[in-house]
Design an enzyme around this catalytic site. Structure first.
Site, PDB file in Angstrom:
ATOM      1  N   ASP A 149      76.075  58.634 -41.433  1.00 38.48           N
ATOM      2  CA  ASP A 149      76.359  57.210 -41.618  1.00 38.48           C
ATOM      3  C   ASP A 149      76.113  56.724 -43.047  1.00 38.48           C
ATOM      4  O   ASP A 149      75.715  55.593 -43.275  1.00 38.48           O
ATOM      5  CB  ASP A 149      75.466  56.407 -40.664  1.00 38.48           C
ATOM      6  CG  ASP A 149      73.997  56.792 -40.801  1.00 38.48           C
ATOM      7  OD1 ASP A 149      73.627  57.379 -41.831  1.00 38.48           O
ATOM      8  OD2 ASP A 149      73.212  56.491 -39.879  1.00 38.48           O
ATOM      9  N   GLU A 185      77.741  63.576 -35.293  1.00 39.53           N
ATOM     10  CA  GLU A 185      76.709  62.565 -34.998  1.00 39.53           C
ATOM     11  C   GLU A 185      77.386  61.203 -34.787  1.00 39.53           C
ATOM     12  O   GLU A 185      76.973  60.182 -35.318  1.00 39.53           O
ATOM     13  CB  GLU A 185      75.672  62.486 -36.122  1.00 39.53           C
ATOM     14  CG  GLU A 185      74.375  61.807 -35.702  1.00 39.53           C
ATOM     15  CD  GLU A 185      73.353  61.746 -36.834  1.00 39.53           C
ATOM     16  OE1 GLU A 185      72.614  62.714 -36.996  1.00 39.53           O
ATOM     17  OE2 GLU A 185      73.313  60.722 -37.541  1.00 39.53           O
ATOM     18  N   GLU A 198      74.044  51.314 -42.870  1.00 39.77           N
ATOM     19  CA  GLU A 198      74.470  52.444 -42.036  1.00 39.77           C
ATOM     20  C   GLU A 198      75.183  52.044 -40.743  1.00 39.77           C
ATOM     21  O   GLU A 198      76.138  52.705 -40.323  1.00 39.77           O
ATOM     22  CB  GLU A 198      73.265  53.343 -41.711  1.00 39.77           C
ATOM     23  CG  GLU A 198      72.690  54.097 -42.912  1.00 39.77           C
ATOM     24  CD  GLU A 198      71.696  53.267 -43.734  1.00 39.77           C
ATOM     25  OE1 GLU A 198      71.476  52.079 -43.407  1.00 39.77           O
ATOM     26  OE2 GLU A 198      71.141  53.800 -44.711  1.00 39.77           O
ATOM     27  N   HIS A 200      62.444  54.781 -46.381  1.00 38.52           N
ATOM     28  CA  HIS A 200      63.457  54.522 -47.424  1.00 38.52           C
ATOM     29  C   HIS A 200      64.505  53.495 -47.046  1.00 38.52           C
ATOM     30  O   HIS A 200      65.446  53.246 -47.803  1.00 38.52           O
ATOM     31  CB  HIS A 200      64.167  55.829 -47.805  1.00 38.52           C
ATOM     32  CG  HIS A 200      65.049  56.377 -46.716  1.00 38.52           C
ATOM     33  ND1 HIS A 200      66.350  55.985 -46.547  1.00 38.52           N
ATOM     34  CD2 HIS A 200      64.802  57.271 -45.738  1.00 38.52           C
ATOM     35  CE1 HIS A 200      66.872  56.629 -45.514  1.00 38.52           C
ATOM     36  NE2 HIS A 200      65.954  57.410 -44.997  1.00 38.52           N
ATOM     37  N   ARG A 219      66.912  50.490 -46.658  1.00 40.78           N
ATOM     38  CA  ARG A 219      67.220  49.370 -47.555  1.00 40.78           C
ATOM     39  C   ARG A 219      66.778  48.028 -46.976  1.00 40.78           C
ATOM     40  O   ARG A 219      66.392  47.132 -47.714  1.00 40.78           O
ATOM     41  CB  ARG A 219      68.726  49.326 -47.836  1.00 40.78           C
ATOM     42  CG  ARG A 219      69.159  50.208 -48.995  1.00 40.78           C
ATOM     43  CD  ARG A 219      70.681  50.180 -49.101  1.00 40.78           C
ATOM     44  NE  ARG A 219      71.144  50.578 -50.413  1.00 40.78           N
ATOM     45  CZ  ARG A 219      71.200  51.820 -50.868  1.00 40.78           C
ATOM     46  NH1 ARG A 219      70.751  52.809 -50.119  1.00 40.78           N
ATOM     47  NH2 ARG A 219      71.672  52.087 -52.066  1.00 40.78           N
ATOM     48  N   HIS A 267      60.493  59.114 -51.297  1.00 43.38           N
ATOM     49  CA  HIS A 267      61.943  59.180 -51.555  1.00 43.38           C
ATOM     50  C   HIS A 267      62.218  58.794 -53.012  1.00 43.38           C
ATOM     51  O   HIS A 267      61.520  57.950 -53.582  1.00 43.38           O
ATOM     52  CB  HIS A 267      62.614  58.190 -50.601  1.00 43.38           C
ATOM     53  CG  HIS A 267      64.095  58.331 -50.483  1.00 43.38           C
ATOM     54  ND1 HIS A 267      64.959  57.951 -51.490  1.00 43.38           N
ATOM     55  CD2 HIS A 267      64.873  58.800 -49.492  1.00 43.38           C
ATOM     56  CE1 HIS A 267      66.194  58.170 -51.103  1.00 43.38           C
ATOM     57  NE2 HIS A 267      66.175  58.691 -49.889  1.00 43.38           N
TER      58      HIS A 267
HETATM   59  C1  UD1 Z   1      71.026  57.217 -48.834  1.00 49.36           C
HETATM   60  C2  UD1 Z   1      71.893  56.650 -47.722  1.00 49.36           C
HETATM   61  C3  UD1 Z   1      71.070  56.453 -46.441  1.00 49.36           C
HETATM   62  C4  UD1 Z   1      70.355  57.741 -46.065  1.00 49.36           C
HETATM   63  C5  UD1 Z   1      69.531  58.230 -47.241  1.00 49.36           C
HETATM   64  C6  UD1 Z   1      68.904  59.567 -46.926  1.00 49.36           C
HETATM   65  C7  UD1 Z   1      73.724  55.112 -48.293  1.00 49.36           C
HETATM   66  C8  UD1 Z   1      74.087  53.744 -48.709  1.00 49.36           C
HETATM   67  N1  UD1 Z   1      72.419  55.351 -48.112  1.00 49.36           N
HETATM   68  O1  UD1 Z   1      70.055  56.226 -49.170  1.00 49.36           O
HETATM   69  O2  UD1 Z   1      71.922  56.080 -45.371  1.00 49.36           O
HETATM   70  O3  UD1 Z   1      69.542  57.490 -44.939  1.00 49.36           O
HETATM   71  O4  UD1 Z   1      70.386  58.398 -48.392  1.00 49.36           O
HETATM   72  O5  UD1 Z   1      67.867  59.855 -47.806  1.00 49.36           O
HETATM   73  O6  UD1 Z   1      74.579  55.954 -48.147  1.00 49.36           O
HETATM   74  N2  UD1 Z   1      68.033  59.160 -56.181  1.00 49.36           N
HETATM   75  C9  UD1 Z   1      67.681  60.129 -57.111  1.00 49.36           C
HETATM   76  N3  UD1 Z   1      67.783  61.448 -56.747  1.00 49.36           N
HETATM   77  C10 UD1 Z   1      68.179  61.842 -55.500  1.00 49.36           C
HETATM   78  C11 UD1 Z   1      68.515  60.849 -54.573  1.00 49.36           C
HETATM   79  C12 UD1 Z   1      68.456  59.510 -54.923  1.00 49.36           C
HETATM   80  O7  UD1 Z   1      67.302  59.822 -58.224  1.00 49.36           O
HETATM   81  O8  UD1 Z   1      68.232  63.047 -55.237  1.00 49.36           O
HETATM   82  C13 UD1 Z   1      67.946  57.730 -56.582  1.00 49.36           C
HETATM   83  C14 UD1 Z   1      69.053  57.312 -57.570  1.00 49.36           C
HETATM   84  O9  UD1 Z   1      68.510  56.398 -58.492  1.00 49.36           O
HETATM   85  C15 UD1 Z   1      70.053  56.592 -56.670  1.00 49.36           C
HETATM   86  C16 UD1 Z   1      69.120  55.943 -55.666  1.00 49.36           C
HETATM   87  O10 UD1 Z   1      68.086  56.903 -55.436  1.00 49.36           O
HETATM   88  O11 UD1 Z   1      70.831  55.645 -57.367  1.00 49.36           O
HETATM   89  C17 UD1 Z   1      69.762  55.546 -54.350  1.00 49.36           C
HETATM   90  O12 UD1 Z   1      70.500  56.606 -53.771  1.00 49.36           O
HETATM   91  P1  UD1 Z   1      71.580  56.286 -52.614  1.00 49.36           P
HETATM   92  O13 UD1 Z   1      72.164  57.554 -52.121  1.00 49.36           O
HETATM   93  O14 UD1 Z   1      72.508  55.234 -53.055  1.00 49.36           O
HETATM   94  O15 UD1 Z   1      70.700  55.603 -51.478  1.00 49.36           O
HETATM   95  P2  UD1 Z   1      69.467  56.157 -50.663  1.00 49.36           P
HETATM   96  O16 UD1 Z   1      68.442  55.080 -50.627  1.00 49.36           O
HETATM   97  O17 UD1 Z   1      69.088  57.486 -51.160  1.00 49.36           O
HETATM   98  N1  UDP Z   2      62.979  65.685 -45.243  1.00 57.08           N
HETATM   99  C1  UDP Z   2      62.716  66.668 -46.207  1.00 57.08           C
HETATM  100  N2  UDP Z   2      61.808  66.396 -47.208  1.00 57.08           N
HETATM  101  C2  UDP Z   2      61.157  65.205 -47.297  1.00 57.08           C
HETATM  102  C3  UDP Z   2      61.453  64.190 -46.326  1.00 57.08           C
HETATM  103  C4  UDP Z   2      62.381  64.462 -45.323  1.00 57.08           C
HETATM  104  O1  UDP Z   2      63.271  67.765 -46.161  1.00 57.08           O
HETATM  105  O2  UDP Z   2      60.345  65.029 -48.220  1.00 57.08           O
HETATM  106  C5  UDP Z   2      63.984  65.960 -44.193  1.00 57.08           C
HETATM  107  C6  UDP Z   2      63.607  65.616 -42.758  1.00 57.08           C
HETATM  108  O3  UDP Z   2      62.988  66.711 -42.106  1.00 57.08           O
HETATM  109  C7  UDP Z   2      64.943  65.250 -42.123  1.00 57.08           C
HETATM  110  C8  UDP Z   2      65.740  64.663 -43.287  1.00 57.08           C
HETATM  111  O4  UDP Z   2      65.088  65.107 -44.484  1.00 57.08           O
HETATM  112  O5  UDP Z   2      65.648  66.399 -41.661  1.00 57.08           O
HETATM  113  C9  UDP Z   2      65.748  63.164 -43.202  1.00 57.08           C
HETATM  114  O6  UDP Z   2      66.208  62.614 -44.407  1.00 57.08           O
HETATM  115  P1  UDP Z   2      66.020  61.082 -44.759  1.00 57.08           P
HETATM  116  O7  UDP Z   2      64.816  60.553 -44.077  1.00 57.08           O
HETATM  117  O8  UDP Z   2      66.095  61.008 -46.245  1.00 57.08           O
HETATM  118  O9  UDP Z   2      67.342  60.407 -44.209  1.00 57.08           O
HETATM  119  P2  UDP Z   2      67.791  59.823 -42.771  1.00 57.08           P
HETATM  120  O10 UDP Z   2      67.639  60.894 -41.757  1.00 57.08           O
HETATM  121  O11 UDP Z   2      66.950  58.611 -42.508  1.00 57.08           O
HETATM  122  O12 UDP Z   2      69.201  59.430 -43.021  1.00 57.08           O
END
Ligand code: UD1
Ligand code: UDP
Length: 385
Positions: free
Chosen positions: A103, A125, A139, A220, A222, A253
């Site tokens: 999502d 999913e 999401e 994490h 939003r 995160h």
């Molecule tokens: C995203 C997804 C969320 C999911 C989550 C899993 C969207 C809108 N959000 O949220 O549904 O549950 O991932 O973790 O699709 N960043 C880094 N390095 C990384 C990852 C993220 O620096 O490896 C930072 C960057 O500044 C980036 C920010 O995090 O701009 C946000 O990343 P983004 O993918 O937009 O949203 P998440 O909060 O990670």
């Molecule tokens: N996870 C990981 N390292 C971490 C935190 C989470 O490998 O430090 C794994 C966790 O076991 C799960 C997935 O990441 O399988 C969940 O990711 P996240 O919580 O970022 O996203 P969501 O599932 O909420 O979309």
């Protein structure tokens, strides 16, 4: 690109964030053993470091990396950049079927792009719903929109299937497969048990002291920005102060909003039993989940993994699209309510009867063979087409 691609039907697997990579990895592993189908891996790079951690663990080399991540990316920018890159990708590779999971922006934009190109899209999913477009945000919106654009719907549970039927999706296009996260979890558990020496080099030493308990935290969402994450962190601080013989481990995160919230509350006056870590790679993370007494999280994936490990979870959300874990008794919704987190957390640490009532290992999310089922259904579909 894989051998004989032109003569075989081609499936594109698209993913971009950590949880999507974890949940698609088992499908890659199954597809590697199929001779009669070709596949192509496109990562959007919506995440960078957190995606790359998963690619390494599961030994996946993407064929294409769209590298869209920018720091502090906003949703409009991300959506626009991704839509253009995805369109070019689909024009170049011309898959017969595209699969994506979950999502995120990556998933919705991929489904939309397939719709524009008239390419069949399979949603893994499918059917998770809170019926509240504000939670989780964005999401829930992405899920509803993606379902509307999907050709094949791989629902993890019966509950998810029912949600899709209620929205008018034809039953013949829905398949209950379980969630591939359980396949991934089984894989990681197998490795984690053989890697304690490696884990000792990357995890805080006190976690290996079996006289101490461990509480694991992630967060994490939003909709918790702007106060909610801070309240969760304050509750962790209160619990850590009250229980000095318990370690509170929080891999934070990389979203800067999350980093700011965690660092503002938990580093100023830090206690020795709070560990703020970088995001952990999947194998050490699964090891800590198994080691933990309970988990405080708003994560979707962790809500699915914890029940099969028999770990109670306090879900720091207003509502969940995964009611199965609440029904089995493993999960309680606590929102971002400081007092609720502290009181239920304390009870889990001090009341064995209450702990036992939330820690029975059950698995409502799949039998660990979801990836095989999904691949076989995709092959059937492509053969019929
Ligand atoms: C995203 C997804 C969320 C999911 C989550 C899993 C969207 C809108 N959000 O949220 O549904 O549950 O991932 O973790 O699709 N960043 C880094 N390095 C990384 C990852 C993220 O620096 O490896 C930072 C960057 O500044 C980036 C920010 O995090 O701009 C946000 O990343 P983004 O993918 O937009 O949203 P998440 O909060 O990670
Ligand atoms: N996870 C990981 N390292 C971490 C935190 C989470 O490998 O430090 C794994 C966790 O076991 C799960 C997935 O990441 O399988 C969940 O990711 P996240 O919580 O970022 O996203 P969501 O599932 O909420 O979309």
């Amino acid at each position: 690109m894989h051998e004989n691609m032109k003569r075989k039907k081609l499936i594109s697997l698209v993913f971009g964030t950590r949880p999507e990579a974890i949940k698609i990895a088992p499908i890659v592993h199954v597809l590697r053993n199929q001779d009669d189908i070709a596949f192509h891996i496109c990562v959007t790079g919506q995440h960078r470091e957190m995606l790359d951690q998963v690619l390494e663990i599961f030994n996946i080399n993407p064929d294409v990396d769209l590298s869209v991540m920018k720091h502090h990316q906003n949703l409009s920018e991300l959506t626009a950049t991704l839509l253009t890159s995805m369109s070019d990708y689909l024009d170049t590779v011309k898959p017969d079927l595209v699969l994506a999971e979950g999502d995120t922006t990556t998933v919705f934009v991929t489904a939309l792009s397939c719709f524009y190109k008239k390419i069949p899209f399979g949603h893994i999913e499918a059917g998770l719903r809170t019926y509240d477009l504000t939670a989780p945000w964005p999401e829930e919106g992405y899920r509803v929109l993606t379902s509307r654009l999907s050709t094949l719907h791989f629902a993890p549970t019966e509950h998810a299937q029912e949600a899709l039927i209620k929205e008018g999706v034809s039953q013949k296009d829905i398949f209950i497969t379980g969630n591939t996260v359980i396949d991934a979890l089984n894989y990681a558990l197998m490795y984690a048990s053989t890697q304690e020496d490696v884990l000792k080099q990357i995890l805080p030493p006190s976690i290996f002291d079996s006289t101490r308990k461990v509480v694991l935290i992630t967060g994490h969402r939003r909709e918790s920005f702007g106060g909610g994450l801070e309240r969760i962190c304050k509750a962790i601080y209160t619990l850590a102060k009250e229980f000095p013989d318990v370690d509170f481990v929080y891999p934070v995160h990389l979203n800067p909003e999350v980093q700011n919230a965690a660092n503002s509350v938990l580093q100023v006056d830090q206690l020795p039993n709070i560990y703020l870590l970088k995001p952990l790679s999947y194998i050490p993370f699964v090891w800590i989940m198994k080691r933990s007494t309970f988990i405080i999280t708003d994560s979707g994936g962790i809500q699915e993994e914890a029940p099969s490990l028999g770990k109670p979870i306090l879900v720091t959300r207003a509502v969940t699209e995964r009611p199965e874990g609440v029904r089995t008794g493993n999960a309680v919704i606590v929102g971002t309510d400081n007092e609720k987190i502290v009181s239920l957390g304390s009870q889990l640490l001090t009341d064995p009867g209450f702990y036992a009532s939330m820690s029975e290992a059950v698995n409502p999310y799949g039998d660990g063979h979801a990836a095989e089922k999904i691949v076989s259904l995709c092959i059937d579909y492509l053969n019929r087409k």
